[in-house]
Structure formats: C-alpha cells, structure tokens
Design a protein around this motif. Structure first.
Motif, short mmCIF file in Angstrom:
data_model
loop_
_atom_site.label_atom_id
_atom_site.label_comp_id
_atom_site.label_asym_id
_atom_site.label_seq_id
_atom_site.Cartn_x
_atom_site.Cartn_y
_atom_site.Cartn_z
N SER A 90 -63.06 -85.80 19.52
CA SER A 90 -64.37 -85.18 19.78
C SER A 90 -65.54 -86.12 19.50
O SER A 90 -66.54 -86.09 20.21
N SER A 91 -65.45 -86.95 18.47
CA SER A 91 -66.56 -87.88 18.21
C SER A 91 -66.70 -88.90 19.33
O SER A 91 -67.81 -89.34 19.65
N GLU A 92 -65.57 -89.32 19.90
CA GLU A 92 -65.64 -90.21 21.06
C GLU A 92 -66.27 -89.49 22.24
O GLU A 92 -67.07 -90.06 22.99
N ALA A 93 -65.93 -88.21 22.39
CA ALA A 93 -66.55 -87.40 23.44
C ALA A 93 -68.04 -87.24 23.19
O ALA A 93 -68.84 -87.16 24.14
N ALA A 94 -68.42 -87.18 21.92
CA ALA A 94 -69.85 -87.08 21.59
C ALA A 94 -70.62 -88.29 22.08
O ALA A 94 -71.75 -88.18 22.58
N LEU A 95 -70.00 -89.49 21.97
CA LEU A 95 -70.64 -90.71 22.46
C LEU A 95 -70.87 -90.64 23.97
O LEU A 95 -71.95 -90.96 24.47
N LEU A 96 -69.84 -90.20 24.68
CA LEU A 96 -69.95 -90.10 26.13
C LEU A 96 -70.92 -89.01 26.55
O LEU A 96 -71.71 -89.18 27.50
N SER A 97 -70.88 -87.88 25.83
CA SER A 97 -71.83 -86.79 26.13
C SER A 97 -73.26 -87.28 25.95
O SER A 97 -74.15 -87.00 26.77
N ALA A 98 -73.49 -87.99 24.85
CA ALA A 98 -74.83 -88.49 24.58
C ALA A 98 -75.29 -89.44 25.68
O ALA A 98 -76.44 -89.36 26.16
N TYR A 99 -74.40 -90.35 26.08
CA TYR A 99 -74.76 -91.31 27.12
C TYR A 99 -75.10 -90.59 28.44
O TYR A 99 -76.12 -90.86 29.08
N ILE A 100 -74.24 -89.68 28.83
CA ILE A 100 -74.46 -88.96 30.10
C ILE A 100 -75.76 -88.16 30.05
O ILE A 100 -76.58 -88.20 30.98
N LEU A 101 -75.97 -87.44 28.96
CA LEU A 101 -77.14 -86.56 28.87
C LEU A 101 -78.44 -87.34 28.74
O LEU A 101 -79.51 -86.85 29.12
N VAL A 102 -78.37 -88.56 28.21
CA VAL A 102 -79.58 -89.38 28.08
C VAL A 102 -79.80 -90.26 29.31
O VAL A 102 -80.92 -90.36 29.83
N ALA A 103 -78.74 -90.87 29.83
CA ALA A 103 -78.90 -91.92 30.83
C ALA A 103 -78.73 -91.46 32.27
O ALA A 103 -79.20 -92.14 33.20
N SER A 104 -78.06 -90.32 32.49
CA SER A 104 -77.78 -89.94 33.87
C SER A 104 -79.02 -89.44 34.59
O SER A 104 -79.84 -88.72 34.03
N GLU A 105 -79.10 -89.80 35.86
CA GLU A 105 -80.17 -89.33 36.74
C GLU A 105 -79.66 -88.26 37.70
O GLU A 105 -80.36 -87.87 38.64
N ALA A 141 -78.87 -84.80 39.33
CA ALA A 141 -79.77 -83.63 39.38
C ALA A 141 -79.37 -82.58 38.34
O ALA A 141 -80.24 -81.96 37.71
N ASP A 142 -78.07 -82.36 38.14
CA ASP A 142 -77.63 -81.36 37.16
C ASP A 142 -78.05 -81.76 35.75
O ASP A 142 -78.54 -80.93 34.97
N ILE A 143 -77.87 -83.04 35.45
CA ILE A 143 -78.21 -83.52 34.10
C ILE A 143 -79.72 -83.45 33.88
O ILE A 143 -80.19 -83.11 32.79
N GLN A 144 -80.48 -83.78 34.89
CA GLN A 144 -81.94 -83.67 34.76
C GLN A 144 -82.35 -82.23 34.47
O GLN A 144 -83.26 -81.97 33.68
N LYS A 145 -81.67 -81.29 35.12
CA LYS A 145 -81.96 -79.87 34.87
C LYS A 145 -81.61 -79.50 33.43
O LYS A 145 -82.35 -78.76 32.77
N TYR A 146 -80.50 -80.03 32.92
CA TYR A 146 -80.12 -79.72 31.54
C TYR A 146 -81.20 -80.20 30.57
O TYR A 146 -81.56 -79.49 29.63
N ARG A 147 -81.70 -81.41 30.82
CA ARG A 147 -82.75 -81.93 29.94
C ARG A 147 -84.03 -81.11 30.05
O ARG A 147 -84.77 -80.94 29.07
N SER A 148 -84.29 -80.58 31.21
CA SER A 148 -85.50 -79.79 31.43
C SER A 148 -85.40 -78.41 30.79
O SER A 148 -86.38 -77.89 30.25
N ASP A 149 -84.20 -77.83 30.84
CA ASP A 149 -84.05 -76.44 30.41
C ASP A 149 -83.38 -76.28 29.05
O ASP A 149 -83.13 -75.15 28.60
N ALA A 150 -83.09 -77.39 28.39
CA ALA A 150 -82.38 -77.29 27.11
C ALA A 150 -82.82 -78.39 26.15
O ALA A 150 -83.32 -79.44 26.57
N VAL A 151 -82.65 -78.11 24.87
CA VAL A 151 -82.67 -79.14 23.84
C VAL A 151 -81.24 -79.22 23.30
O VAL A 151 -80.73 -78.26 22.73
N ILE A 152 -80.60 -80.34 23.55
CA ILE A 152 -79.20 -80.51 23.16
C ILE A 152 -79.16 -81.34 21.88
O ILE A 152 -79.69 -82.46 21.84
N MET A 153 -78.56 -80.79 20.86
CA MET A 153 -78.52 -81.43 19.55
C MET A 153 -77.08 -81.84 19.24
O MET A 153 -76.23 -80.98 18.97
#
Length: 860
Positions: free
Chosen positions: A135-150, A152-164
């Motif tokens: 799971s911690s390795e998945a956390a690294l990948l989740s963080a990268y995707i949620l921060v770096a991806s452009e 459209a779905d990920i952009q919506k997640y950043r717009s409509d959520a605060v992911i901690m």
C-alpha cells in the motif's frame, strides 16, 4: 559518451515500460514532476522503498507542484515523521483553512450550512501493518498520478476533492520489514515460499516499535502514531477514509462490504454498512474487473470493534473502507494459482485508491448529506435513550482517573466536573473526585463506546475483541444516570497537567499511599537512586500534620535514618520523584501507630529492587512481550532485559531475581531447561507467567497447580453412547461453530483478596479483567494462594458461550501464587497488560515485579 547515453536510454526505456504497468491510461503527465521511478532510480515494485525515501519523494512533489503540500502530524517512537500529503487544485490548497472551517460545519448537529460548493475530503491511509508493504508503494503512485496527471478525470478529482495521503501509518514496522525484504532479495528473484525473504524473523514488521498492532489502537489511543492521527482526524473529519492491508499469499483481494456486524444493535448507522458500502463497491468491481483481478466481499472481517482504521471513521460521520490484498511477502512468491509479484499487489491497491477517489467525488452530495445526518442523529439518539449521562470517578487514584479522561478528550467527548454529589445504586460520586459525561452531545456514539456493555450478539465469531467498554479497562466506578447530574466546569487538557506536590521535610519517615497508579514508578525512581524503601504488609495509622491518617496495605515507608544518603539528599530525591509522577507524600515524626502495626513491625518489610528479564523471540508472543516492555518503559521508567530464546543457555541467572514469561510455546526448552528454571525459582526468586505461559508452567510441572480441562471419556461404553448422540452438522458451518468456542476478548469480574501483596493498592474487592484465551486455571489447593477468583456472576461485557462461562470460567482462578521451594510463581490466567490499555490490572503485574520477592506463600 555513446555508451553512457545508450545505458541511459536503456534505463529510461525500462522505466517507462515498468511505469506503464501502473500508469497506463492515467496520463498525460506534467514532465516537470518526477515519477517515483525517476526519483528513486528503480521501478516501483522492483524494490521495497524505505520510509525516508517515501517522505523525500512526497516532499519533492510538494516542492515542484502547487497542487500538493506536505504537513507533519506526528512522529513514531523511533522518530520517523508521520506526514500527510494534501492534493487538490492550487485555489483549494491556498484557502484550505477556510475550506476546513466550512467543512467542519457539517459535523455540527442541526447545522444548515451550505456545503454544496465544498470539495469532498478523502483520506487515503496506507501501511498500518509494516509488513503489508504494497500500500505504501501504491501511495507513491497515487500521489504522482493525482499531482502530475493532466487527464480530465484527474483534473476533476483535484477540482472536486481534497485528497489527503497518509503514506505510512506505521513507519517503524515498515522499515523493519523493508530492510528484511531488500536484504534477502535475490537476483534472480526467488519465489520459493520457504526462502528467507518470505519469512521474517521475530517480531516481524507488522507491529510498531513496542510490537503493538496499531490497527487496534484507534480507540485505545496509546501510541504516538495513533494519537497524532486521531488529533489530525478530529481537525478534519474526512468524508472517506481508506485502510489498506495485506493477507495470506493464497488469497485474492478483499474490499467491503464486510461480514455483518456482530452486535445485535450496532451504534454504527445501518446506512453506513449497507447503502454507502454497496455504492462504493460498485466502483471497485468495475475497476478491478477492468484489470482482470479476482476479489471477494462479505465473507470475513467485521467492523464490530470500533478501533480499526476502517471502523473508527464509521463512528465519526465518515465512511471507512477496508482493503485486503494477498501478499507477496517479498518480491515474488509461488501460490497454487501461479506466482504473485510485488508489482501486482501494488497495482490492485493503486486501482482501489483511484476508484475510491472517483466514488467519493461522484457521490459527494450523498457523503455530505450522510455526515450531517450522522451528527444530527447523535443528538436525537441520545434523546431517545433512557440514559441522560454517565458519572465516574475514583476517590483514591487521581492519575488513573486522568488517564481515562485523556481518552475521553482524545475522542472529543465533552465531560464536566460534578457540581453536587450523586448517589446511585449504592454508590456515591463526590465533587473533586468524580465527573459527568452527558449523553446528549455530538460524540454520543463514542460515549456509548466508552460506557455501554453488551451481552447479546447476532454472531459469535469475531475478527477481534467483543468487548471494549473503556471505563472498565481503567477499573473506575461508574453509573448511568436516568436524570442528569448538575454540571460544573468543563474539563479540558489543562486539567490533566501534573499538579505541584508539596512535600514537607521530615527527619523521621516519608509515607506514600500505594493507591495511585504512578506509585510503582515513584518506588522504582527511589530504589534506582539507591534509597531504602519498605512496604507495609499490614495497615497502620499515624499522625500527619496534626491529624490522624490511615495508611493501607502496601504503603511505602521511606525511613530517614536507614539510608546510605543524607537526609537532605533523601528529601530532594523524594520531593523530585513525587512531583515527577504527581504522587502525594506524607511526612511523619513518629513510628507509633494509634491503630494497626508500628513502623518497626515485622510487617514492615524492606523491598528488594527488582532485577528482571523476559524471554523473547521464537515462539513467544511479541504482542504480550511488547506490552510488558511498553508498560515498564513508558510508565515506570524501569528497564527490563529482553533475552532471546537463542541465548537461554548463556543466561547469568545470579544477576536476576525476577523472570517474566508471556504466552508462547517454549518448545525449545527441554526437561533440563525446565529444571534449571525450577531450581532458580526454588532458590528464592520470582517467575511471572501470563496466559499460555501459565499453562506451560503447570503442564511442565514447574508448579503443583492444575488446569480445568475437558473431561475425557474413560469407558468404552460411554464413548459408544456419546458417538450415538453426536449430531451431524453441515461442513460449511465448521469454522463458525468451532470459532465461537474460543474466548475472543471479553470482560469479566473477579474477587480480589485485598490483603494479598499482589492486590496492594486496590480499594475494591471486585475488579474487571480482560480474557482472550482458554487457559483455565483451577483455584490452588493452598487456601492462601488464590489472589483473584471469578465471581458467581462474572460477565461484564462481551461474548462467551454458556459452556465456557459455566463449566470453565466460573470455577476457575484468574490469578494465583504457587510456592516453589523458597521462591514462587505468579500465574496470570488473564493478560493484565492487554494492548497497553488495562490500567485497572497493570497494578497486579507491577506488584508481582516489586513485591513478588516478599511473598512467602503460607501453607496449613
């Protein structure tokens, strides 16, 4: 130069291929934000990542992107930082404090706050068990995707959520396992399950520094990792919380819904574990089907115990979700269906992480509506209850009472000082020593958790404990009130600060009542500094500051004249120790007692300083060993030598006067070793055994005590008759029917002999104890040796079968002392130190340590 470039291109191509396994269809990605592979120099899943590397990568994301910020909410025992990476669009992060205020309005009962424009708050929590590393390795990948991806779905997640993202809840355990897995990693990889890589040595990486399971600590709040997380949690009340785990290698993948809650009337809203779980499950089904992963739901695990990472949020207006991934326990391992790789386990966890974010974003309105109704229903449920509130307290032990108050405040339960005395059910609760907890408050369900007890369940097989009424853990008098008490001042953390203790200098003697929880710590402090300390084995009464004062069994007597240090040095030592542990000290000028023994009596005995060791490692319960270690380290400041079983032959027995054996098999010890232990005890020393170790001591004839065991049919005709009566049952029900015969964790009442040294410091004969084993010790044939026996009606809280209750528990003893030559064995049937939380029974164990040497079991 060409060679260097070629190698670089080859490495880059390999990393892109490795990343594609996880990142396919998740991009495009911002090229200025490094992927985990680019940052670490190895593909995720090819190596286990240390916690400091995880922190470094998340810190890098926060440095290079306005979409992320990192905060530290605590640190582990081994000083590893506990962090949260907040991910959202830059506007949200810039105004996070204001969003937090508006979000918290949803937790105010009856609030009509408009939350329609707010983002949903999602806490992705990973790796509470250190050797469940995917799971911690998945956390690294989740963080990268949620921060770096452009995307459209990920952009919506950043717009409509605060992911901690909480990447590693248990960093000490994780690094213990990471070191092991990387140390034994082969090249080529070894998939053989027997290989060292897949078989950690004791205690393994599951637990924290003191070998505690942090996934049981959300309710108990003992450790800094949990306390930091709980304080963070109550600042945010996230709408969704994930709890990622691993399970046996031969399994597949689990997500909620769980097995049905075993409580007959769960305090968790039904909507939580039906509507919300079912809704989110649709997203996991779709996502896991898409990548071809098999999974299961409903069969196992349960959220009955409220102290898991996946159940605590359910009592806070959020949705907690458990995930369990079959573990590779290394980098690759064989299973009956083929090899399971570390990368595969990571991908499933990553897939569920992103599916959780998607589900939360698309069901934001439902989650907020639920959260508002949850806290509103807390008030309405309290109003429907026939209990206005609870009163509790202890007239003698302020520090134990404060420890319980600390837990109430940790969970944001409001409580108040008593304004007037309350008399109920033969008990009197007085202002100054007792407190009132009203039922009608936002944390009503946590009030229920702390005080309510249960006898009826819809199920009899529990994943964990079936009892958790914390007020009983602390052995506090309490009572429900149908009519509320008159409230005084609200209690805050300021009231928990240690008070200044005034100690008047004496030229004769200092006296310490031993009722306070911290008195053993004070005793050790004095002994370790070289002071001579005595204990009263009978009560007495002396004048103190012009008034006669009664002193009970176990009172510490510190003479001024019988010391190797000066009177001034002794006074400074006593005064400092009293203030360090907030324990009252009386000064007296005479040893003549108006009633009871005088201070020169043979019942006032000099105490030996305990020199203790405990066997650990192979076959020994790391949980119970950790509980002993933690108790002595953190509450008594007393060292204990932890001797590995492999070093048994090299023990310097003359160095120690006390030995601790917690539950374990002890199969390595042969008859010669048994005799060595018995001879050491016989020479005047003390052996303390807990649960299965007590059973071991009896079965191996270290002591002449007996177990209460199932009767064995001796006559063949009886066996034939019994065979005829055996009922055939469906095979599929076997695990359930057999499982309910165990005592998974329940609270019972014992009767204490208050005159026995092991009971010194207790005021009431009735004491709650925690049982989670089937070790049934028969009361000793020596009438003076049974210290604690179960009462005629012992059940307080939790599940037990009628057979176990009536045939085994009721006739048995909880604590006995057995004489062996000049020494003794203290046998605990129950665990007095369970999960670092049983303040009410810790004293029995500490008395065994400090007073064991002075127990000479008489015989008729």
């Amino acid at each position: 130069m060409k060679i260097v470039i070629s190698i670089f291109l080859l490495l880059a191509t390999f990393q892109l291929q490795a990343q594609d396994y996880f990142l396919q269809d998740k991009g495009p990605f911002d090229p200025d934000i490094p992927s985990p592979e680019a940052f670490f120099g190895y593909p995720v899943g090819s190596h286990h990542t240390r916690h400091d590397q995880i922190i470094a990568y998340l810190t890098k994301l926060a440095e290079v992107s306005e979409r992320a910020e990192i905060i530290q909410y605590g640190k582990s025992y081994e000083h590893r930082p506990l962090v949260m990476l907040n991910i959202s669009n830059p506007d949200h992060l810039e105004n996070l404090a204001e969003l937090q205020k508006k979000h918290l309005l949803a937790t105010v009962p009856g609030s009509n706050a408009d939350v329609s424009e707010l983002p949903v708050f999602i806490n992705l929590g990973y790796n509470v068990h250190g050797n469940e590393p995917s799971s911690s390795e998945a956390a690294l990948l989740s963080a990268y995707i949620l921060v770096a991806s452009e995307h459209a779905d990920i952009q919506k997640y950043r717009s409509d959520a605060v992911i901690m993202i909480d990447p590693t809840i248990n960093p000490d355990g994780r690094d213990r396992h990471t070191q092991w897995a990387n140390m034994f990693k082969g090249d080529p990889l070894v998939a053989d399950p027997a290989d060292a890589e897949h078989n950690e040595r004791w205690p393994g990486g599951r637990t924290n520094h003191y070998w505690f399971d942090l996934n049981r600590d959300w309710l108990l709040g003992i450790h800094p990792e949990s306390r930091g997380k709980l304080n963070w949690y109550h600042e945010w009340y996230p709408n969704v919380v994930t709890d990622f785990h691993e399970m046996g290698t031969n399994s597949t993948y689990f997500f909620e819904p769980m097995k049905a809650n075993a409580s007959k009337d769960p305090i968790m809203p039904v909507e939580n574990y039906t509507t919300l779980n079912d809704k989110f499950a649709e997203y996991y089904v779709e996502a896991l089907d898409d990548i071809g992963s098999f999974y299961f739901t409903k069969e196992v695990f349960d959220g009955t115990y409220p102290g898991y990472g996946s159940s605590y949020p359910d009592l806070q207006g959020g949705l907690g979700i458990l995930f369990e991934q079959a573990s590779s326990r290394g980098h690759v391992q064989e299973t009956p269906t083929g090899k399971i790789t570390f990368a595969f386990t990571i991908r499933n966890q990553l897939t569920s992480s992103l599916a959780t974010v998607k589900a939360a974003v698309e069901n934001k309105d439902l989650l907020y509506d639920y959260q508002k109704r949850f806290f509103k229903s807390a008030i309405s449920n309290a109003e429907k209850s026939n209990v206005e509130g609870y009163v509790f307290g202890d007239d003698y032990d302020e520090n134990r009472t404060k420890a319980f108050i600390d837990k109430l405040l940790l969970h944001r339960i409001k409580l108040y000082e008593l304004e007037e005395s309350v008399k109920t059910k033969g008990k009197t609760f007085s202002p100054g020593n007792a407190y009132y907890v009203p039922a009608k408050q936002p944390q009503y369900r946590m009030v229920q958790t702390m005080f309510e007890t249960y006898q009826e369940y819809t199920d009899s097989v529990f994943y964990d404990a079936s009892a958790w009424s914390l007020v009983n853990f602390y052995n506090l008098e309490y009572a429900p009130l149908k009519k509320g008490a008159k409230k005084g001042k609200e209690v805050t953390r300021e009231d928990l600060k240690l008070k200044d203790i005034e100690v008047k200098k004496s030229n004769y003697v200092y006296l310490v009542d031993c009722y306070d929880y911290n008195s053993p710590a004070l005793l050790w402090r004095l002994q370790n500094a070289g002071a001579n300390v005595l204990s009263a084995f009978k009560p007495f009464s002396l004048p103190v500051e012009g008034k006669q004062k009664d002193f009970g069994y176990g009172t510490l007597v510190i003479p001024v004249s019988q010391q190797h240090i000066s009177g001034d040095s002794l006074y400074s030592l006593v005064k400092d120790a009293a203030n360090e542990y907030s324990v009252e000290v009386s000064s007296a000028t005479t040893g003549y007692s108006k009633s009871g023994v005088d201070l020169g009596s043979r019942y006032i005995n000099t105490l030996d300083k305990p020199e203790a060791f405990m066997l650990i490692e192979d076959g020994v319960s790391s949980y119970e060993a950790g509980e002993v270690w933690h108790l002595l380290d953190t509450r008594v400041d007393m060292p204990i030598s932890k001797i590995p079983m492999r070093n048994f032959e090299n023990i310097n027995w003359e160095r120690y006067n006390t030995m601790v054996m917690v539950s374990g098999s002890y199969k390595q010890l042969d008859s010669t070793d048994h005799e060595k232990i018995k001879n050491w005890v016989s020479s005047g020393n003390t052996l303390i055994t807990i649960r299965n170790a007590s059973e071991w001591a009896i079965k191996n004839k270290i002591v002449k005590e007996k177990l209460i065991e199932k009767e064995k049919d001796k006559e063949s005709d009886e066996q034939i008759d019994k065979a005829k009566q055996i009922e055939r049952k469906p095979y599929v029900e076997a695990s359930e029917n057999i499982g309910k015969q165990s005592v998974g964790g329940a609270i019972f009442e014992v009767d204490l002999d208050l005159t026995h040294p092991l009971a010194f410091g207790y005021q009431r004969e009735k004491l709650p104890v925690y049982r989670n084993s089937s070790v049934w010790i028969a009361p000793s044939e020596n009438p003076y040796a049974t210290v604690a026996k179960y009462t005629a009606d012992p059940h307080i809280d939790g599940f037990i079968t009628d057979k176990n209750l009536n045939e085994f528990l009721k006739p048995s003893a909880s604590l006995i002392v057995s004489k062996v030559g000049k020494g003794r064995v203290v046998l605990f049937a129950d665990n007095p130190n369970f999960r670092g939380s049983w303040y009410g029974t810790n004293r029995l164990f500490l008395n065994a340590l400090f007073l064991g040497q002075h127990i000479d079991v008489p015989s008729e």
